[in-house]
Scaffold this motif. Structure first.
Motif, PDB file in Angstrom:
ATOM      1  N   UNK A  73      12.788 -26.146 -37.898  1.00 22.19           N
ATOM      2  CA  UNK A  73      12.078 -24.953 -37.444  1.00 22.19           C
ATOM      3  C   UNK A  73      10.895 -25.408 -36.603  1.00 22.19           C
ATOM      4  N   UNK A  74      10.837 -24.933 -35.359  1.00 18.47           N
ATOM      5  CA  UNK A  74       9.830 -25.399 -34.415  1.00 18.47           C
ATOM      6  C   UNK A  74       8.515 -24.634 -34.565  1.00 18.47           C
ATOM      7  N   UNK A  75       7.422 -25.330 -34.298  1.00 26.62           N
ATOM      8  CA  UNK A  75       6.075 -24.734 -34.243  1.00 26.62           C
ATOM      9  C   UNK A  75       5.693 -24.018 -35.536  1.00 26.62           C
ATOM     10  N   UNK A  86      18.797 -22.423 -46.676  1.00 19.60           N
ATOM     11  CA  UNK A  86      18.607 -21.161 -45.960  1.00 19.60           C
ATOM     12  C   UNK A  86      18.719 -21.352 -44.448  1.00 19.60           C
ATOM     13  N   UNK A  87      18.228 -22.460 -43.947  1.00 11.79           N
ATOM     14  CA  UNK A  87      18.336 -22.729 -42.507  1.00 11.79           C
ATOM     15  C   UNK A  87      19.801 -22.879 -42.087  1.00 11.79           C
ATOM     16  N   UNK A  88      20.538 -23.642 -42.888  1.00 12.34           N
ATOM     17  CA  UNK A  88      21.953 -23.860 -42.568  1.00 12.34           C
ATOM     18  C   UNK A  88      22.752 -22.564 -42.711  1.00 12.34           C
ATOM     19  N   UNK A 175      12.524 -18.348 -44.597  1.00 15.96           N
ATOM     20  CA  UNK A 175      13.146 -19.668 -44.569  1.00 15.96           C
ATOM     21  C   UNK A 175      12.438 -20.637 -45.514  1.00 15.96           C
ATOM     22  N   UNK A 176      11.390 -20.177 -46.165  1.00 14.00           N
ATOM     23  CA  UNK A 176      10.593 -21.059 -47.008  1.00 14.00           C
ATOM     24  C   UNK A 176      11.341 -21.460 -48.270  1.00 14.00           C
ATOM     25  N   UNK A 177      11.004 -22.635 -48.757  1.00 15.89           N
ATOM     26  CA  UNK A 177      11.510 -23.088 -50.050  1.00 15.89           C
ATOM     27  C   UNK A 177      10.751 -22.302 -51.117  1.00 15.89           C
TER      28      UNK A 177
END
Length: 451
Positions: A73-75, A86-88, A175-177
C-alpha cells in the motif's frame, strides 16, 4: 351469481397485472429488451497480469502496487500495519469480478447513481501490458442485495454482489491488521475452555474440557448441567465463528461504546486454548446495513460486523443448549437400565450392537428398533425450567433410573415431584432443571407395560 363471478375474475386479473407492474418497476426500463441473467465476469485476469490498483471513494483513496510478488500500500502512514490477507483478497476480488446480472443499452446512467461525478467509488486496475480497467460503483439496487456497476468502454449495466461492492468502499483502515475477532474455526471448538455472556443483569457461562480426545461442555451459570456437544456447537460456536467483519471503525473503543447504555452492550469472554479474549457488541442504530459494533477492549480496536450472525449468538438462551432431554446417552454403550417406580421395578438387559442390538425386559424380548424406541422413551426428559438455587427437594422419588454402561460406569437419574405439573430431575446428585410431570407419567406407563 354471474355478477359476483365477473368481479372475482376482475380482481384476480388486477392482482396479476399489479404484480407484473411491480416487477417491471424493479428492472430498469431501458434494459427490458435484453437482460443477461447468467452470471458473467466483468474482470477476469490472472494475478500475474495485475500490477496494481487505485481506489477512490467518499472515504478517501488507496493505492496498491505489486512489488516482488508482495502487495504494498503506497503512501501509507508508517505506523499502520496492514493485513497481507486483506490486501490479497481485495486485489483478487477486483481482478475476478463477477456480475450477477447485466442490462444492455442504458441511456441514462444517472438513475443508477452512475452519472458523471455521481459514482460512489471508482476503481482502476493496472495491468502488466500497460492497459487500465476502470470500474464505477453506483447505487444499491432495489432487488436483493446487489449494486449497480459500470465499466469504462462498455455500454452494459452490471449488478454485482454486496461483498465486492463493500470492498470498493474500503478505506485505508479496512486494510489494517486488526485484533478484534478471535481466529475461531470448527477445528478450534474442542479447544474452547470457557464462554461467558453478560447482558445487563443476565449472565450465563459454558465451560468445556477435553479428556483423551472426548470433548464435553457444561453449563455452570446460572445452573449446573451437562450439555450436548452438538447442540452447543450448532447454536453457539458455529455462528460465533461465522461472524463477518464488514469494515474497520476505530482505534478508540471507549469513544464508540460510551454512546450506549450498559443494558445495550453485550459482553462475551471467550477462552480458547487458555487464551482469554473479551469482546463487546452493540447494535449500530439508524444504519442502512444490519450491523453491530464489535470491540476488543485490550487492543482498543472496533470493527463493524454483520448483524445476522451476531444476533444468533447474542440472542442465545441457556435453555436452547439443553437439547430435547436433560439426560442423553447412547443405547449402544449400555449394558443395563434399571427402572424403579412406586409399584414396580424392572431391568432392561442390553446386548449386541448395530443390527444385532437386542434387549430383554423381564420376559419380553425386544428387537433392534424396539430396543432403541424404548430406550429413547426412558431418557426423554425435556427441560421445563431452572430450579431455584438452594431449593430443598423432597425425599419421595416418582421415578429412578440406573444407567449401567458396558465399561462399568453408571448414571443415576432421579425424578422428584416439586409441584403438580413439574418434577425435578436429579442426575448423579445434581438438580438444575425440572421436567414435565405428564412426561414422567408416560415413561412409567410405558415401562409398566413393557416389564
Amino acid at each position: 351469481m354471474k355478477k359476483r363471478k365477473t368481479l372475482t375474475v376482475f380482481f384476480m386479473a388486477s392482482g396479476i397485472l399489479m404484480t407484473i407492474i411491480m416487477i417491471l418497476c424493479i428492472i430498469p426500463s431501458n434494459s427490458l429488451e435484453s437482460v443477461e441473467t447468467v452470471p458473467l465476469m466483468v474482470t477476469d485476469f490472472h494475478m500475474k497480469k495485475v500490477v496494481g490498483a487505485a481506489l477512490i471513494n467518499e472515504k478517501g483513496s488507496v493505492a496498491l502496487m505489486v512489488q516482488d510478488g508482495e502487495i504494498e500500500i503506497l503512501d501509507a502512514p508508517p505506523e499502520m500495519v496492514f493485513s497481507a490477507f486483506d490486501r490479497k483478497a481485495f486485489l483478487y476480488q477486483m481482478a475476478h469480478l463477477k456480475a450477477e446480472k447485466s442490462f444492455c443499452s442504458v441511456n441514462d446512467w444517472s438513475q443508477y447513481g452512475l452519472g458523471e461525478s455521481e459514482e460512489k467509488a471508482e476503481l482502476v486496475l493496472f495491468l502488466m501490458d500497460g492497459s487500465k480497467i476502470r470500474l464505477f460503483l453506483g447505487d444499491r439496487a432495489p432487488i436483493q442485495d446487489m449494486y449497480y456497476l459500470r465499466k469504462e468502454g462498455d455500454d452494459s449495466l452490471f449488478l454485482i454482489g454486496a461483498l465486492p461492492a463493500r470492498m470498493m468502499m474500503y478505506s485505508l483502515n479496512d486494510f489494517r491488521e486488526e485484533n478484534v475477532l478471535p481466529d475461531l474455526s470448527a477445528d478450534c471448538f474442542a479447544d474452547i475452555r470457557e464462554l461467558t455472556m453478560h447482558h445487563g443483569e443476565e449472565m450465563w457461562k459454558i465451560q468445556g474440557e477435553n479428556k483423551n480426545g472426548k470433548v464435553q461442555f457444561f453449563l455452570t451459570e446460572p445452573v449446573e448441567v451437562d450439555l450436548s456437544w452438538r447442540t452447543v456447537t450448532e447454536k453457539l460456536f458455529a455462528p460465533l465463528a461465522g461472524i463477518e467483519k464488514l469494515e474497520f471503525v476505530s482505534d478508540n473503543y471507549e469513544e464508540i461504546f460510551s454512546q450506549y447504555r450498559e443494558d445495550e452492550i453485550y459482553e462475551i469472554i471467550l477462552n480458547v486454548k487458555n487464551e482469554p479474549r473479551r469482546l463487546l457488541f452493540a447494535d449500530k442504530k439508524e444504519s442502512d446495513v444490519h450491523a453491530y459494533y464489535c470491540a476488543n477492549p485490550e487492543s482498543g480496536q472496533v470493527i463493524l460486523v454483520g448483524g445476522e450472525q451476531v444476533e444468533k449468538v447474542l440472542q442465545c438462551s441457556p435453555m436452547e443448549f439443553l437439547g430435547e432431554s436433560l439426560y442423553s446417552a447412547s443405547v449402544a454403550d449400555m449394558e443395563m437400565v434399571t427402572v424403579i417406580a412406586e409399584e414396580f421395578r424392572g431391568e432392561m438387559l442390553i446386548r449386541g450392537q448395530g443390527d444385532t442390538l437386542r434387549s430383554t425386559c423381564s420376559q419380553t424380548e425386544l428387537g433392534q428398533e424396539e430396543t432403541i424406541r424404548f430406550f429413547e422413551t426412558l431418557t426423554m426428559l425435556p427441560p421445563a425450567e431452572p430450579i431455584e438455587f438452594g431449593r430443598k427437594l423432597d425425599e419421595e422419588r416418582l421415578l429412578t433410573l440406573y444407567f449401567t454402561r458396558r465399561n462399568g460406569t453408571e448414571d443415576v437419574v432421579e425424578v422428584i415431584p416439586v409441584s403438580e405439573r413439574r418434577c425435578a430431575v436429579v442426575i448423579n446428585g445434581k438438580a438444575s432443571f425440572t421436567t414435565y410431570t405428564s412426561t414422567v407419567e408416560e415413561i412409567i406407563r410405558t415401562a409398566d407395560i413393557v416389564f
